[in-house]
Design a protein around this motif. Structure first.
Motif, PDB file in Angstrom:
ATOM      1  N   ALA A   1     -21.667  19.805 -11.699  1.00 58.51           N
ATOM      2  CA  ALA A   1     -23.048  20.287 -11.741  1.00 58.51           C
ATOM      3  C   ALA A   1     -23.986  19.281 -12.383  1.00 58.51           C
ATOM      4  O   ALA A   1     -25.136  19.602 -12.680  1.00 58.51           O
ATOM      5  N   THR A   2     -23.501  18.048 -12.595  1.00 56.99           N
ATOM      6  CA  THR A   2     -24.325  16.987 -13.180  1.00 56.99           C
ATOM      7  C   THR A   2     -24.117  15.698 -12.388  1.00 56.99           C
ATOM      8  O   THR A   2     -22.995  15.371 -12.021  1.00 56.99           O
ATOM      9  N   VAL A   3     -25.211  14.989 -12.139  1.00 56.69           N
ATOM     10  CA  VAL A   3     -25.165  13.730 -11.386  1.00 56.69           C
ATOM     11  C   VAL A   3     -25.962  12.676 -12.144  1.00 56.69           C
ATOM     12  O   VAL A   3     -27.117  12.901 -12.524  1.00 56.69           O
ATOM     13  N   VAL A   4     -25.352  11.516 -12.361  1.00 53.51           N
ATOM     14  CA  VAL A   4     -26.008  10.372 -13.001  1.00 53.51           C
ATOM     15  C   VAL A   4     -25.856   9.183 -12.068  1.00 53.51           C
ATOM     16  O   VAL A   4     -24.740   8.886 -11.630  1.00 53.51           O
ATOM     17  N   ALA A   5     -26.956   8.509 -11.749  1.00 52.78           N
ATOM     18  CA  ALA A   5     -26.870   7.410 -10.787  1.00 52.78           C
ATOM     19  C   ALA A   5     -27.865   6.308 -11.112  1.00 52.78           C
ATOM     20  O   ALA A   5     -28.945   6.562 -11.666  1.00 52.78           O
ATOM     21  N   THR A   6     -27.490   5.092 -10.753  1.00 52.19           N
ATOM     22  CA  THR A   6     -28.388   3.939 -10.779  1.00 52.19           C
ATOM     23  C   THR A   6     -28.536   3.446  -9.349  1.00 52.19           C
ATOM     24  O   THR A   6     -27.527   3.186  -8.669  1.00 52.19           O
ATOM     25  N   LEU A   7     -29.781   3.337  -8.897  1.00 51.17           N
ATOM     26  CA  LEU A   7     -30.067   2.945  -7.521  1.00 51.17           C
ATOM     27  C   LEU A   7     -30.792   1.604  -7.515  1.00 51.17           C
ATOM     28  O   LEU A   7     -31.833   1.464  -8.167  1.00 51.17           O
TER      29      LEU A   7
ATOM     30  N   PRO B   1     -21.884  20.701  -5.847  1.00 49.77           N
ATOM     31  CA  PRO B   1     -23.081  21.509  -5.565  1.00 49.77           C
ATOM     32  C   PRO B   1     -24.392  20.867  -6.010  1.00 49.77           C
ATOM     33  O   PRO B   1     -25.388  20.914  -5.278  1.00 49.77           O
ATOM     34  N   MET B   2     -24.412  20.278  -7.198  1.00 51.85           N
ATOM     35  CA  MET B   2     -25.648  19.644  -7.664  1.00 51.85           C
ATOM     36  C   MET B   2     -26.044  18.504  -6.730  1.00 51.85           C
ATOM     37  O   MET B   2     -27.201  18.367  -6.325  1.00 51.85           O
TER      38      MET B   2
ATOM     39  N   GLY C   1     -29.560  14.298 -13.170  1.00 50.24           N
ATOM     40  CA  GLY C   1     -29.839  15.653 -12.744  1.00 50.24           C
ATOM     41  C   GLY C   1     -28.708  16.586 -13.134  1.00 50.24           C
ATOM     42  O   GLY C   1     -27.535  16.238 -12.991  1.00 50.24           O
ATOM     43  N   THR C   2     -29.045  17.769 -13.643  1.00 45.03           N
ATOM     44  CA  THR C   2     -28.001  18.735 -13.991  1.00 45.03           C
ATOM     45  C   THR C   2     -28.478  20.156 -13.760  1.00 45.03           C
ATOM     46  O   THR C   2     -29.673  20.463 -13.897  1.00 45.03           O
ATOM     47  N   TRP C   3     -27.535  21.037 -13.405  1.00 45.38           N
ATOM     48  CA  TRP C   3     -27.757  22.472 -13.334  1.00 45.38           C
ATOM     49  C   TRP C   3     -27.136  23.185 -14.539  1.00 45.38           C
ATOM     50  O   TRP C   3     -27.212  24.401 -14.626  1.00 45.38           O
ATOM     51  N   SER C   4     -26.529  22.436 -15.450  1.00 46.45           N
ATOM     52  CA  SER C   4     -25.769  23.056 -16.533  1.00 46.45           C
ATOM     53  C   SER C   4     -26.273  22.676 -17.913  1.00 46.45           C
ATOM     54  O   SER C   4     -25.478  22.536 -18.855  1.00 46.45           O
ATOM     55  N   GLY C   5     -27.574  22.496 -18.051  1.00 49.15           N
ATOM     56  CA  GLY C   5     -28.130  22.281 -19.374  1.00 49.15           C
ATOM     57  C   GLY C   5     -27.929  23.520 -20.240  1.00 49.15           C
ATOM     58  O   GLY C   5     -27.906  24.645 -19.741  1.00 49.15           O
ATOM     59  N   GLN C   6     -27.817  23.331 -21.541  1.00 46.91           N
ATOM     60  CA  GLN C   6     -27.564  24.450 -22.443  1.00 46.91           C
ATOM     61  C   GLN C   6     -28.829  25.246 -22.756  1.00 46.91           C
ATOM     62  O   GLN C   6     -28.742  26.394 -23.182  1.00 46.91           O
ATOM     63  N   THR C   7     -29.991  24.684 -22.571  1.00 46.72           N
ATOM     64  CA  THR C   7     -31.235  25.404 -22.845  1.00 46.72           C
ATOM     65  C   THR C   7     -31.796  26.007 -21.570  1.00 46.72           C
ATOM     66  O   THR C   7     -31.596  25.467 -20.473  1.00 46.72           O
ATOM     67  N   LYS C   8     -32.494  27.122 -21.698  1.00 46.40           N
ATOM     68  CA  LYS C   8     -33.059  27.819 -20.542  1.00 46.40           C
ATOM     69  C   LYS C   8     -34.355  27.182 -20.059  1.00 46.40           C
ATOM     70  O   LYS C   8     -34.818  27.462 -18.955  1.00 46.40           O
ATOM     71  N   VAL C   9     -34.967  26.338 -20.903  1.00 48.00           N
ATOM     72  CA  VAL C   9     -36.231  25.696 -20.541  1.00 48.00           C
ATOM     73  C   VAL C   9     -35.941  24.404 -19.779  1.00 48.00           C
ATOM     74  O   VAL C   9     -35.172  23.553 -20.242  1.00 48.00           O
TER      75      VAL C   9
END
Length: 356
Positions: free
Chosen positions: A220-226, A180-181, A238-246
């Protein structure tokens, strides 16, 4: 000489969910488009179109075929989940309509290729909703690269979010879809790299991840080198699952004569040249997030269609390159190997003229 009078484009909106409601509003507000019908299997969504925009019973439809048959639109805005886009696109082109589809066009690269081929065979226009290209921050960054800071050399993009996929007013299908991410969010960011830097990815390495606390079924997390053309290196997280709301956001691009830094997803843009340690703030117009960028995109597309442009941008062929990069990220994660984009295109039999 008087201004040219243009007949609005007769537009059918398919999918009146969370994102589709934005499209209904914007098609109504844009003078160059006319909303003539609404399609959604959910009765409540159709009732919303009646209550909020005065849709008559002759303008609401539970299925695409009846909507096309009754309204005979010139343009279809497709705001449905990507898993059904292939069959929907075939039906739309067979009805003789142009198509503006929400991204991603699909989540299967073979289906994306098939939709682009189908549009060409039918002689219809295919556009994809890459609305982040129309953000004031994106437009200004592209301008700064061209006029002040020079050729980009390396960049870092950090998007850290706790996205509640269950909250009211948000699409629910990402909770259970594949990657999904990557396919719902990172695809926007990957497209921004191609568009803003005016460069293509030559090689990508990617890892996807889902933490134990994630509400999403898949990563829900993506790490890439382009590795991009022009010897440009981009590091992406990029992530949708960080532990903080900010939310934490930083997009930094270091160039020949300075750096461009964006500290918020839709603003706080700065440019640093010479001894400017923090960078000077760049004034940007206020916007309604996810709406005003889409508004600008719709207007641009409508102008191109009315000017009889054969392949309005953002085009399906252009989006195919972003889709290829997104799929290559998933493939890199699955194989634990870097993906060479030239080999990827050859393996998928992408015509050379689409890549030029």
């Amino acid at each position: 000489m008087s201004a040219r009078v243009r007949t609005p484009i007769r537009t059918l909106i398919v999918g009146v969910g969370t994102r589709g409601k934005h499209w209904v509003r914007l098609v109504h507000e844009e003078p160059l488009t006319e909303a003539i019908g609404y399609v959604d299997p959910d009765l409540a969504s159709l009732e919303w179109a009646q209550q909020e925009y005065g849709a008559s019973t002759e303008q609401i439809f539970p299925d695409l075929e009846n909507g096309l048959r009754a309204t005979k639109p010139d343009l279809v805005v497709l705001a449905t989940p990507p898993m059904g886009h292939l069959n929907e696109a075939r039906t739309i082109f067979a009805a003789g309509c142009d198509l503006l589809a929400e991204k991603p066009l699909t989540i299967e690269f073979s289906e994306t290729v098939e939709i682009v081929r189908a549009a060409e065979k039918a002689g219809r226009r295919l556009m994809v909703g890459l609305n982040f290209r129309y953000l004031p921050s994106t437009i200004k960054t592209k301008e700064l690269l061209a006029t002040e800071v020079g050729k980009p050399s390396f960049a870092r993009f950090n998007y850290w979010l706790n996205r509640d996929g269950r909250r009211p007013g948000i699409n629910k299908y990402p909770l259970t879809m594949r990657q999904p991410m990557l396919y719902e969010q990172s695809i926007h960011h990957l497209d921004l790299f191609r568009f803003t830097y005016d460069a293509e990815v030559e090689r990508v390495w990617c890892r996807c991840h889902n933490p134990p606390w994630s509400m999403y079924r898949d990563d829900a997390t993506v790490v890439a080198t382009l590795e991009m053309t022009g010897d440009l290196l981009v590091n992406y997280f990029g992530t949708w699952s960080g532990q903080t709301k900010v939310q934490e956001f930083l997009w930094r691009t270091d160039c020949a004569s300075g750096a461009v830094l964006q500290h918020q997803q839709f603003g706080d843009l700065r440019v640093a040249i010479g001894d400017e340690k923090e960078g000077r703030h760049i004034e940007l117009p206020p916007i309604e997030n996810f709406v005003d960028d889409t508004r600008a995109m719709l207007k641009h597309i409508a102008e191109q269609v009315l000017d009889d442009v054969t392949a309005p941008i953002p085009s399906g062929i252009d989006h195919l390159k972003t889709m290829a990069l997104t799929v290559a990220c998933e493939e890199s994660n699955d194989t634990n190997k870097p993906i060479e984009m030239a080999e990827f295109y050859a393996r998928h039999n992408v015509p050379a003229e689409w890549l030029s």
